[in-house]
Design an enzyme around this catalytic site. Structure first.
Site, mmCIF file in Angstrom:
data_model
loop_
_atom_site.group_PDB
_atom_site.id
_atom_site.type_symbol
_atom_site.label_atom_id
_atom_site.label_comp_id
_atom_site.label_asym_id
_atom_site.label_seq_id
_atom_site.Cartn_x
_atom_site.Cartn_y
_atom_site.Cartn_z
ATOM 1 N N SER A 99 0.824 -1.206 0.000
ATOM 2 C CA SER A 99 0.000 0.000 0.000
ATOM 3 C C SER A 99 0.862 1.262 0.000
ATOM 4 O O SER A 99 2.008 1.257 0.444
ATOM 5 C CB SER A 99 -0.906 0.018 1.228
ATOM 6 O OG SER A 99 -1.635 -1.187 1.326
HETATM 7 N N1 SAH Z 1 -0.292 -4.005 4.113
HETATM 8 C C1 SAH Z 1 0.136 -4.851 3.025
HETATM 9 C C2 SAH Z 1 -1.015 -4.958 2.041
HETATM 10 C C3 SAH Z 1 -0.895 -6.064 1.069
HETATM 11 S S1 SAH Z 1 -2.255 -6.191 -0.054
HETATM 12 C C4 SAH Z 1 1.349 -4.195 2.369
HETATM 13 O O1 SAH Z 1 1.399 -2.974 2.378
HETATM 14 O O2 SAH Z 1 2.219 -4.897 1.858
HETATM 15 C C5 SAH Z 1 -3.354 -7.241 0.813
HETATM 16 C C6 SAH Z 1 -2.847 -8.612 1.140
HETATM 17 O O3 SAH Z 1 -3.940 -9.354 1.696
HETATM 18 C C7 SAH Z 1 -2.344 -9.446 -0.041
HETATM 19 O O4 SAH Z 1 -1.036 -9.880 0.219
HETATM 20 C C8 SAH Z 1 -3.318 -10.620 -0.120
HETATM 21 O O5 SAH Z 1 -2.721 -11.821 -0.543
HETATM 22 C C9 SAH Z 1 -3.800 -10.702 1.314
HETATM 23 N N2 SAH Z 1 -5.082 -11.388 1.491
HETATM 24 C C10 SAH Z 1 -6.180 -11.335 0.696
HETATM 25 N N3 SAH Z 1 -7.165 -12.076 1.203
HETATM 26 C C11 SAH Z 1 -6.679 -12.628 2.360
HETATM 27 C C12 SAH Z 1 -7.224 -13.508 3.354
HETATM 28 N N4 SAH Z 1 -8.465 -13.974 3.265
HETATM 29 N N5 SAH Z 1 -6.430 -13.846 4.393
HETATM 30 C C13 SAH Z 1 -5.171 -13.383 4.511
HETATM 31 N N6 SAH Z 1 -4.601 -12.554 3.615
HETATM 32 C C14 SAH Z 1 -5.354 -12.189 2.550
#
Ligand code: SAH
Length: 213
Positions: A65
């Protein structure tokens, strides 16, 4: 150069240009952004661009993000030194590292294994603090460590996060992006057994996925 002057300058500029002018004023949050090496959580080829005012792809159709998005949500979460925090969607691990500087314990769940492995490597090299991660569907929470004082969801949910709210402690706060066409960052607060909710911003996150990756 892992933490050399270029990166320190880039972090200071990120805070001064992207965070402070948009209302990120919590000193502890700012200190965390000044300390955590964001470049260690993205493609090394980005170099100081890792600190730009945007999100970046991290593979598997996921993104790290934008710094401001994380700062806004983390500030609203009001993490305390003694807090036990649950994060859903480890992704790059960058927000995990920020949370670990603010809280006592961070528990983070990611459903894409290669992302989790990479995040763990970056976290081991770049941070201090108590962090526990697991592979799985974060929408179910992490029952064996519940309840949590703070819960933060980093992927958008279609409805109220009932299972996660069950794992929220008294006095706790939960932040999640909710909605399909119009998405809002929603803050849930629990006081005296009563849970209230408030939309605090419009937002756009990758969708939360259910079940196995
Ligand atoms: N704060 C993180 C955001 C990553 S994007 C950063 O800045 O790097 C959101 C993440 O949520 C992705 O890696 C995706 O694989 C994960 N995600 C999506 N659905 C999920 C679920 N049901 N359980 C765990 N992680 C999940």
């Amino acid at each position: 150069m892992e933490n050399g002057p270029d990166y320190r300058i880039a972090r200071r500029r990120m805070v001064a240009e992207q965070l402070t002018p948009r209302g990120i004023v919590d000193k502890r949050v700012i200190d965390a952004f000044l300390a955590v090496p964001r470049h260690a959580f993205v493609d090394p080829a980005l170099g100081v661009r890792a600190y730009d005012d945007c999100s970046f792809p991290i593979g598997y159709e996921q993104t790290i993000s934008q710094p401001y998005t994380i700062a806004f949500a983390v500030q609203a979460l009001a993490v305390e030194r003694g807090s036990r925090v649950l994060e859903i969607g480890t992704g790059s691990g960058y927000q995990t590292a920020i949370l670990a500087r603010l809280a006592r314990d961070v528990f983070s769940i990611e459903r894409i294994e290669p992302l989790l492995v990479k995040a763990q490597e970056a976290l081991a090299g770049a941070t201090e603090g108590s962090i526990r991660v697991k592979l799985g569907d974060g929408s179910l929470g992490w029952k064996s460590y519940a309840p949590f004082d703070r819960i933060i969801v980093s992927a958008s949910m279609s409805g109220r996060p009932e299972l996660l709210l069950e794992q929220l402690a008294e006095g706790g706060r939960l932040i999640a992006p909710i909605g399909e066409s119009a998405e809002f960052l929603v803050l849930f607060t629990r006081r005296n057994g009563v849970t209230t909710e408030r939309r605090i911003a419009r937002c756009a996150f990758v969708p939360l996925m259910r079940g196995d990756a």
